[in-house]
Design an enzyme around this catalytic site. Structure first.
Site, PDB file in Angstrom:
ATOM      1  N   HIS A 164      48.182  49.666  50.431  1.00 61.01           N
ATOM      2  CA  HIS A 164      48.345  48.210  50.540  1.00 61.01           C
ATOM      3  C   HIS A 164      49.474  47.750  49.635  1.00 61.01           C
ATOM      4  O   HIS A 164      49.529  48.107  48.461  1.00 61.01           O
ATOM      5  CB  HIS A 164      47.039  47.517  50.128  1.00 61.01           C
ATOM      6  CG  HIS A 164      47.158  46.028  50.131  1.00 61.01           C
ATOM      7  ND1 HIS A 164      47.066  45.285  51.287  1.00 61.01           N
ATOM      8  CD2 HIS A 164      47.386  45.138  49.130  1.00 61.01           C
ATOM      9  CE1 HIS A 164      47.227  44.007  51.004  1.00 61.01           C
ATOM     10  NE2 HIS A 164      47.420  43.892  49.700  1.00 61.01           N
ATOM     11  N   LYS A 189      38.846  42.891  50.819  1.00 62.42           N
ATOM     12  CA  LYS A 189      39.263  43.233  52.194  1.00 62.42           C
ATOM     13  C   LYS A 189      39.533  44.730  52.312  1.00 62.42           C
ATOM     14  O   LYS A 189      39.186  45.366  53.303  1.00 62.42           O
ATOM     15  CB  LYS A 189      40.501  42.417  52.576  1.00 62.42           C
ATOM     16  CG  LYS A 189      40.156  40.936  52.770  1.00 62.42           C
ATOM     17  CD  LYS A 189      41.378  40.067  52.997  1.00 62.42           C
ATOM     18  CE  LYS A 189      42.158  39.844  51.747  1.00 62.42           C
ATOM     19  NZ  LYS A 189      42.897  38.618  51.628  1.00 62.42           N
ATOM     20  N   ASP A 207      36.178  35.222  51.625  1.00 66.46           N
ATOM     21  CA  ASP A 207      37.565  35.218  51.138  1.00 66.46           C
ATOM     22  C   ASP A 207      38.443  34.318  51.997  1.00 66.46           C
ATOM     23  O   ASP A 207      39.320  33.622  51.480  1.00 66.46           O
ATOM     24  CB  ASP A 207      38.141  36.636  51.118  1.00 66.46           C
ATOM     25  CG  ASP A 207      39.613  36.624  50.702  1.00 66.46           C
ATOM     26  OD1 ASP A 207      39.890  36.249  49.550  1.00 66.46           O
ATOM     27  OD2 ASP A 207      40.467  36.948  51.543  1.00 66.46           O
ATOM     28  N   ARG A 238      41.912  27.841  47.791  1.00 68.95           N
ATOM     29  CA  ARG A 238      42.777  28.091  46.620  1.00 68.95           C
ATOM     30  C   ARG A 238      44.178  27.581  46.865  1.00 68.95           C
ATOM     31  O   ARG A 238      44.836  27.045  45.962  1.00 68.95           O
ATOM     32  CB  ARG A 238      42.821  29.608  46.318  1.00 68.95           C
ATOM     33  CG  ARG A 238      41.575  30.112  45.623  1.00 68.95           C
ATOM     34  CD  ARG A 238      41.527  31.628  45.646  1.00 68.95           C
ATOM     35  NE  ARG A 238      42.674  32.231  45.016  1.00 68.95           N
ATOM     36  CZ  ARG A 238      43.171  33.439  45.330  1.00 68.95           C
ATOM     37  NH1 ARG A 238      42.593  34.162  46.261  1.00 68.95           N
ATOM     38  NH2 ARG A 238      44.217  33.900  44.704  1.00 68.95           N
ATOM     39  N   SER A 265      40.302  39.049  45.862  1.00 69.03           N
ATOM     40  CA  SER A 265      40.639  38.681  47.235  1.00 69.03           C
ATOM     41  C   SER A 265      41.266  39.872  47.982  1.00 69.03           C
ATOM     42  O   SER A 265      40.919  40.151  49.136  1.00 69.03           O
ATOM     43  CB  SER A 265      41.599  37.486  47.196  1.00 69.03           C
ATOM     44  OG  SER A 265      42.218  37.286  48.428  1.00 69.03           O
TER      45      SER A 265
HETATM   46  N1  URA Z   1      46.764  38.336  49.019  1.00 67.83           N
HETATM   47  C1  URA Z   1      45.451  38.112  49.226  1.00 67.83           C
HETATM   48  O1  URA Z   1      44.869  38.615  50.167  1.00 67.83           O
HETATM   49  N2  URA Z   1      44.812  37.317  48.343  1.00 67.83           N
HETATM   50  C2  URA Z   1      45.402  36.746  47.279  1.00 67.83           C
HETATM   51  O2  URA Z   1      44.755  36.044  46.541  1.00 67.83           O
HETATM   52  C3  URA Z   1      46.768  36.989  47.097  1.00 67.83           C
HETATM   53  C4  URA Z   1      47.427  37.799  47.973  1.00 67.83           C
END
Ligand code: URA
Length: 441
Positions: free
Chosen positions: A82, A187, A161, A168, A183
């Site tokens: 990632h 995932k 999220d 956010r 966050s």
């Molecule tokens: N990418 C995400 O998935 N979440 C964040 O908070 C920042 C970048």
């Protein structure tokens, strides 16, 4: 338990328990806690921070708020890579075939681009016919038979999220290490990989602008992953200038193909080798980093990675002939050469501005709903450290929308810092974070 008391506890800078965090995320996910209380909770976390125990509880609660993908029917150790997002970051398109050709399974769920950063799915869709819509059966079948498949991330993972990230965004609570790391990791952890390799970008075009913040984010994510028993390694890499020369969907795919033919840009090749070697170590296909580098170089040299890319394209409905014939990609109608306005050394290219300039041309999305122009983009003719003469081309714009050209040229000229003295060359790889150590280069 009441949401009010949990908010008050964090407001007063006290440590939250697992039960309190679980309660808040569960009730927020199902709509029992309203956005105004969640906003206040997020601001309390933003201001008072969370420790690593709380951050892991938060990640776990968010991971459990949606589907958890089961990849156990895929043979071998699945490593997910990632990147925290950058400009010109076409790494997956070269890296997935490299790692797969070395014998490690690549089962990758990727995202789309937003703002100045691109997304792997959009880039792959610039290949005529290529589809990222695979159902889970087909996805698993392809990884088991060919060791490679890339699909879109399902919308059913980490539901909390999704809600919280949107909140956010409008409550000025994005830039907090605990909130960002939880966050991203909720995932990744819900996506079913056995091990995770993180490419944490640092610099102008990245989320994290300073090295200290980037290492802190890397450490937080490694702690979460390892805390949840998934081996996790993070590499901190430069995003002060765009990666490689190409920015824009089909332009980046062509650069990734050239890399598999052995003609890649120096910085991009180094990144692919480094990430590839760590992925092979994590998947136990390589014994150590040096063995991993050797294996990566081998499959580029003997063209096995290029052959794997063709198989990958064909399996997902794309035309594999694009690999040998770039005229099969949609072409932008026009090109414009951006010329330097003075002599000197390129000392900086603001990655974010180049990303925005490409976005204006249609290569990226300003809002989630925007349609892309997959042929639009920018090729940088000069990179940091290069000498340029007045009137020489520094970048080439590929475009279809006449009305966007002027703005795009201006942003490119502003992005290039051309000065009399040459700066020392910059690093691409700043360090590695594992559960046992933080190594800074
Ligand atoms: N990418 C995400 O998935 N979440 C964040 O908070 C920042 C970048």
């Amino acid at each position: 338990m009441r949401a009010y008391d949990i908010i008050k506890k964090k407001r007063d800078n006290k440590e939250l328990t697992k039960e309190e965090i679980d309660y808040f995320i569960d009730k927020y996910s199902n709509g029992e806690i309203p956005d105004y209380q969640a906003s206040s909770f997020l601001m309390a976390i933003y201001l008072n921070k969370m420790n690593s125990k709380e951050t892991t509880y938060l990640t776990e609660a968010m991971m459990k708020s949606g589907e958890i993908i089961d990849l156990s029917s895929i043979n071998g150790i699945k490593v997910d890579k990632h990147s925290t997002g950058g400009v010109g970051d076409k790494t997956t398109i070269a890296l997935a075939p490299i790692v797969s050709a070395c014998g490690a399974p690549v089962a990758k769920m990727s995202g789309r681009g937003l703002g100045h950063t691109g997304g792997t799915l959009d880039k792959l869709e610039s290949i005529p016919g290529f589809s990222v819509d695979l159902d889970s059966e087909k996805f698993i079948e392809l990884v088991n038979s060919e060791k490679i498949a890339v699909c879109g991330q399902t919308s059913s993972i980490a539901l909390a999220d999704k809600k919280m990230y949107a909140l956010r965004d409008v409550t000025a609570t994005v830039e907090n290490i605990s909130l960002i790391s939880s966050s991203i990791m909720c995932k990744k952890l819900a996506s079913g990989a056995d091990a995770i390799l993180l490419d944490v970008k640092t610099g102008d075009g990245a989320f994290m602008k300073t090295l200290d913040d980037s290492f802190e984010l890397a450490k937080a994510m490694v702690d979460i992953g390892c805390g949840m028993e998934k081996e996790t390694i993070a590499i901190v890499t430069d995003m002060d200038e765009p990666l490689g020369y190409a920015v824009g969907n089909s332009l980046e795919v062509i650069e990734a193909i050239e890399t598999l033919k052995g003609n890649g840009p120096k910085d991009f090749v180094l990144l692919c080798e480094t990430l590839g070697a760590y992925m092979l170590v994590l998947s136990k296909v390589a014994t150590d980093f040096e063995d991993g580098i050797k294996k990566v170089r081998e499959v580029i040299e003997n063209k096995k990675a290029l052959e794997k890319l063709k198989t990958f394209i064909k399996n997902q409905g794309g035309n594999p002939d694009v690999v040998d014939d770039y005229s099969l990609f949609d072409k932008a109608k026009n090109t414009y050469l951006v010329k330097s306005q003075k002599d000197g050394y390129v000392n900086k290219i603001k990655a974010e501005d180049i990303g925005i300039s490409a976005m204006i041309l249609g290569a990226g999305r300003e809002t989630k709903e925007d349609l892309l122009d997959l042929s639009a983009g920018i090729i940088l003719n000069k990179k940091v450290g290069d000498y340029v003469k007045e009137g020489e081309t520094i970048a080439t714009i590929y475009y279809n929308k006449e009305d966007k050209l002027e703005n795009s040229i201006k942003m490119i000229l502003d992005a290039y810092f051309i000065e009399e003295n040459k700066i020392d060359s910059k690093k691409l790889i700043y360090g590695v974070v594992t559960k046992d150590y933080i190594k800074k280069y």
